[in-house]
Motif scaffolding. Structure first.
Motif, mmCIF file in Angstrom:
data_model
loop_
_atom_site.group_PDB
_atom_site.id
_atom_site.type_symbol
_atom_site.label_atom_id
_atom_site.label_comp_id
_atom_site.label_asym_id
_atom_site.label_seq_id
_atom_site.Cartn_x
_atom_site.Cartn_y
_atom_site.Cartn_z
ATOM 1 N N MET A 1 0.843 -1.199 0.000
ATOM 2 C CA MET A 1 0.000 0.000 0.000
ATOM 3 C C MET A 1 0.875 1.245 0.000
ATOM 4 N N THR A 2 0.575 2.181 -0.894
ATOM 5 C CA THR A 2 1.290 3.448 -0.958
ATOM 6 C C THR A 2 0.471 4.520 -0.268
ATOM 7 N N PHE A 3 1.114 5.295 0.595
ATOM 8 C CA PHE A 3 0.424 6.391 1.268
ATOM 9 C C PHE A 3 0.255 7.531 0.278
ATOM 10 N N LYS A 4 -0.979 7.948 0.054
ATOM 11 C CA LYS A 4 -1.247 8.983 -0.936
ATOM 12 C C LYS A 4 -0.917 10.356 -0.372
ATOM 13 N N LEU A 5 -0.307 11.174 -1.226
ATOM 14 C CA LEU A 5 -0.018 12.544 -0.842
ATOM 15 C C LEU A 5 -1.288 13.369 -1.022
ATOM 16 N N LEU A 6 -1.846 13.808 0.082
ATOM 17 C CA LEU A 6 -3.077 14.579 0.030
ATOM 18 C C LEU A 6 -2.773 16.029 -0.290
ATOM 19 N N PRO A 7 -3.681 16.711 -0.974
ATOM 20 C CA PRO A 7 -3.475 18.145 -1.230
ATOM 21 C C PRO A 7 -3.302 18.878 0.085
ATOM 22 N N LEU B 1 9.269 1.099 2.828
ATOM 23 C CA LEU B 1 9.215 1.139 1.363
ATOM 24 C C LEU B 1 8.046 1.988 0.882
ATOM 25 N N GLN B 2 6.903 1.874 1.567
ATOM 26 C CA GLN B 2 5.741 2.666 1.177
ATOM 27 C C GLN B 2 5.981 4.159 1.402
ATOM 28 N N ILE B 3 6.676 4.481 2.487
ATOM 29 C CA ILE B 3 7.010 5.891 2.753
ATOM 30 C C ILE B 3 7.914 6.433 1.651
ATOM 31 N N ILE B 4 8.926 5.663 1.260
ATOM 32 C CA ILE B 4 9.841 6.097 0.197
ATOM 33 C C ILE B 4 9.094 6.246 -1.121
ATOM 34 N N GLU B 5 8.204 5.301 -1.416
ATOM 35 C CA GLU B 5 7.419 5.392 -2.646
ATOM 36 C C GLU B 5 6.576 6.664 -2.668
ATOM 37 N N SER B 6 6.009 7.012 -1.540
ATOM 38 C CA SER B 6 5.201 8.230 -1.465
ATOM 39 C C SER B 6 6.070 9.477 -1.619
ATOM 40 N N LEU B 7 7.228 9.476 -0.980
ATOM 41 C CA LEU B 7 8.153 10.605 -1.146
ATOM 42 C C LEU B 7 8.625 10.714 -2.591
ATOM 43 N N ASN B 8 8.769 9.575 -3.238
ATOM 44 C CA ASN B 8 9.233 9.568 -4.622
ATOM 45 C C ASN B 8 8.292 10.340 -5.541
ATOM 46 N N GLU B 9 7.008 10.383 -5.166
ATOM 47 C CA GLU B 9 6.050 11.162 -5.950
ATOM 48 C C GLU B 9 6.371 12.654 -5.934
ATOM 49 N N GLY C 1 9.659 18.932 -7.366
ATOM 50 C CA GLY C 1 10.906 19.637 -7.068
ATOM 51 C C GLY C 1 11.901 18.872 -6.232
ATOM 52 N N LEU C 2 11.472 17.783 -5.586
ATOM 53 C CA LEU C 2 12.410 16.962 -4.823
ATOM 54 C C LEU C 2 13.371 16.269 -5.784
ATOM 55 N N LYS C 3 14.665 16.334 -5.478
ATOM 56 C CA LYS C 3 15.668 15.731 -6.344
ATOM 57 C C LYS C 3 16.239 14.437 -5.777
ATOM 58 N N THR C 4 16.389 14.392 -4.452
ATOM 59 C CA THR C 4 17.115 13.278 -3.852
ATOM 60 C C THR C 4 16.420 12.773 -2.604
ATOM 61 N N ILE C 5 16.307 11.438 -2.496
ATOM 62 C CA ILE C 5 15.855 10.792 -1.265
ATOM 63 C C ILE C 5 17.013 9.955 -0.740
ATOM 64 N N GLY C 6 17.430 10.238 0.476
ATOM 65 C CA GLY C 6 18.520 9.499 1.098
ATOM 66 C C GLY C 6 18.051 8.836 2.381
ATOM 67 N N MET C 7 18.906 7.997 2.928
ATOM 68 C CA MET C 7 18.589 7.334 4.193
ATOM 69 C C MET C 7 19.882 7.017 4.927
ATOM 70 N N LEU D 1 14.724 -1.062 -1.807
ATOM 71 C CA LEU D 1 14.844 0.360 -1.475
ATOM 72 C C LEU D 1 15.128 1.181 -2.730
ATOM 73 N N LYS D 2 16.034 0.686 -3.548
ATOM 74 C CA LYS D 2 16.354 1.369 -4.804
ATOM 75 C C LYS D 2 15.128 1.434 -5.709
ATOM 76 N N GLN D 3 14.409 0.347 -5.815
ATOM 77 C CA GLN D 3 13.233 0.311 -6.679
ATOM 78 C C GLN D 3 12.132 1.231 -6.169
ATOM 79 N N ALA D 4 12.064 1.423 -4.857
ATOM 80 C CA ALA D 4 11.040 2.301 -4.270
ATOM 81 C C ALA D 4 11.320 3.773 -4.538
ATOM 82 N N GLY D 5 12.578 4.105 -4.844
ATOM 83 C CA GLY D 5 12.919 5.491 -5.133
ATOM 84 C C GLY D 5 14.083 6.049 -4.344
ATOM 85 N N LEU D 6 14.700 5.231 -3.479
ATOM 86 C CA LEU D 6 15.850 5.710 -2.708
ATOM 87 C C LEU D 6 17.029 5.967 -3.647
ATOM 88 N N ASP D 7 17.704 7.095 -3.457
ATOM 89 C CA ASP D 7 18.835 7.469 -4.301
ATOM 90 C C ASP D 7 20.177 7.267 -3.600
#
Length: 406
Positions: free
Chosen positions: A1-7, A155-163, A168-174, A188-194
């Motif tokens: 499940m991916t957490f949706k980014l609400l307006p 993983l779901q948190i990273i996927e949501s951040l990846n959106e 304007g977000l360029k990089t997700i690190g951990m 982690l890489k597939q979810a969007g971690l850079d």
């Protein structure tokens, strides 16, 4: 499940209006930065189409950020600029206070009292704040802890951040201790971690157990290789150097950077609540460099960005590089672009400062975005020019590192 980014506003129309108001406030703030001969006394609307103005905005990347539309460049938000003109583009978010290790420099021997679950930020609150900061110009987010990989929904948190990369977000690190990285690196890489930072303070399994009060050294080594194999864009290995404990292993760590495509960073031992810091234990950057150059005399300095925390070096034939985080002996506060949100929702504008403001409480009071931004902006404006200094920091009350977020 991916957490949706609400307006961030109750309705699309309100969101659009807020963006328009934010744009106008940014323009007003940056008017004072642009030359009067450049803008003159003309009405602002007549200058929006001016090619020279648009060119200037786009060239000055540090004063602007890109939104979801690649052709739209906005001046950097004044809410994230402090009184010393430092632009805060890097947000570190702690996802948990829990950890599967008990490192001596991070956690007091007696442990820490964990915050009640309902007082921690929810996933929706984490993503709401991330979205808000990205809208104002943050282009790098790092997830920390505790140990973020104890979170089952990481993983779901990273996927949501990846959106947010479309906004304007360029990089997700951990930052991680690497204990479970071997089996999670690819996902982690597939979810969007850079980028990933892996903490390791010794190359000796027995000493690892002494430092962390747990087993797991081989797991971390396997995790490093798994991270390399996963194709993550940047892998850093963080080593806290403590006199009398691991300064004799510095050259061994450098040899890792000689053979592996990683950035090995040596961190000066820093004081936090309960870690029994003393100046006698602090092994300085210059001492480390002198020791390394005896083995690698061809080591040379690399150029760094003004916001980099690490002084970077390499040598001919190295697959990676090394760096030094000199918080104690040569602080880098003048170029600081970092803000932190703790797992319980407090904004810390300085790692070593004890001033905090609760964004959790503001969120749960249902404050509108403009009031949230006002709280953030006032906290950022109160950020001091530099930390209190090595001697004074030992006498200042602060959280243990595990409750701040590494």
């Amino acid at each position: 499940m991916t957490f949706k980014l609400l307006p961030s506003a109750a309705a699309t129309g309100k969101r659009c209006l807020q963006h328009f108001n934010h744009f106008e406030s940014r323009i007003t703030f940056h008017r004072s930065l642009w030359s009067s001969s450049f803008i003159g006394q003309k009405d602002l609307s007549s200058n929006i189409g001016n090619k020279k103005l648009n060119s200037e905005i786009q060239v000055e990347d540090q004063n602007s950020h890109q939104t979801g539309n690649p052709s739209t460049i906005l001046p950097f938000s004044h809410f994230l600029v402090d009184s010393f003109s430092r632009h805060h583009t890097y947000l570190r978010i702690s996802l948990t206070e829990r950890c599967n290790l008990r490192c001596k420099y991070c956690m007091p021997e007696e442990g820490v009292e964990l915050t009640e679950k309902e007082k921690l930020l929810s996933n929706a609150e984490v993503l709401k704040l991330a979205q808000l900061f990205v809208a104002e110009g943050v282009d790098k987010i790092r997830l920390t802890g505790g140990e973020p990989m104890v979170r089952k929904d990481l993983l779901q948190i990273i996927e949501s951040l990846n959106e947010l990369k479309s906004e304007g977000l360029k990089t997700i690190g951990m930052t991680t201790n690497g204990i479970t990285l071997k089996r999670k690196a690819k996902a982690l890489k597939q979810a969007g971690l850079d980028h990933i930072n892996i903490s390791l303070d010794t190359l000796e399994p027995e000493k690892f157990q002494f430092v962390t009060r747990r087993n797991g050294w081989q797991n971390v080594m396997d995790g490093i290789h798994a991270a390399i194999d996963s194709g993550l864009a940047k892998i850093k290995l963080n080593c806290v150097v403590m006199r009398g404990l691991n300064e004799d292993e510095i050259v061994g760590f450098v040899k890792l950077a000689q053979t592996l495509p990683i950035d090995v960073r040596f961190i000066e031992y820093m004081p936090f609540d309960g870690n029994k810091w003393s100046q006698m234990k602090m092994f300085s950057y210059m001492e480390m460099l002198e020791l390394i150059r005896k083995e690698f005399p061809n080591l040379y300095r690399l150029s760094n960005d003004s916001t980099d925390t690490s002084k970077s070096f390499t040598a001919p034939g190295f697959a990676g590089k090394i760096g030094f985080i000199t918080s104690m002996s040569e602080h880098f506060c003048g170029g600081c672009n970092r803000l932190r949100i703790t797992a319980d929702g407090n904004l810390k504008v300085c790692l070593f400062g004890n001033a905090e403001v609760s964004l959790r409480d503001a969120l749960r009071s249902n404050l509108p975005d403009d009031e949230l931004l006002d709280i953030i902006g006032k906290a950022v404006k109160r950020k001091k020019k530099q930390h209190a200094g090595m001697t004074n920091l030992t006498n200042m009350k602060n959280r243990p590192m595990i409750l701040i977020g590494g």
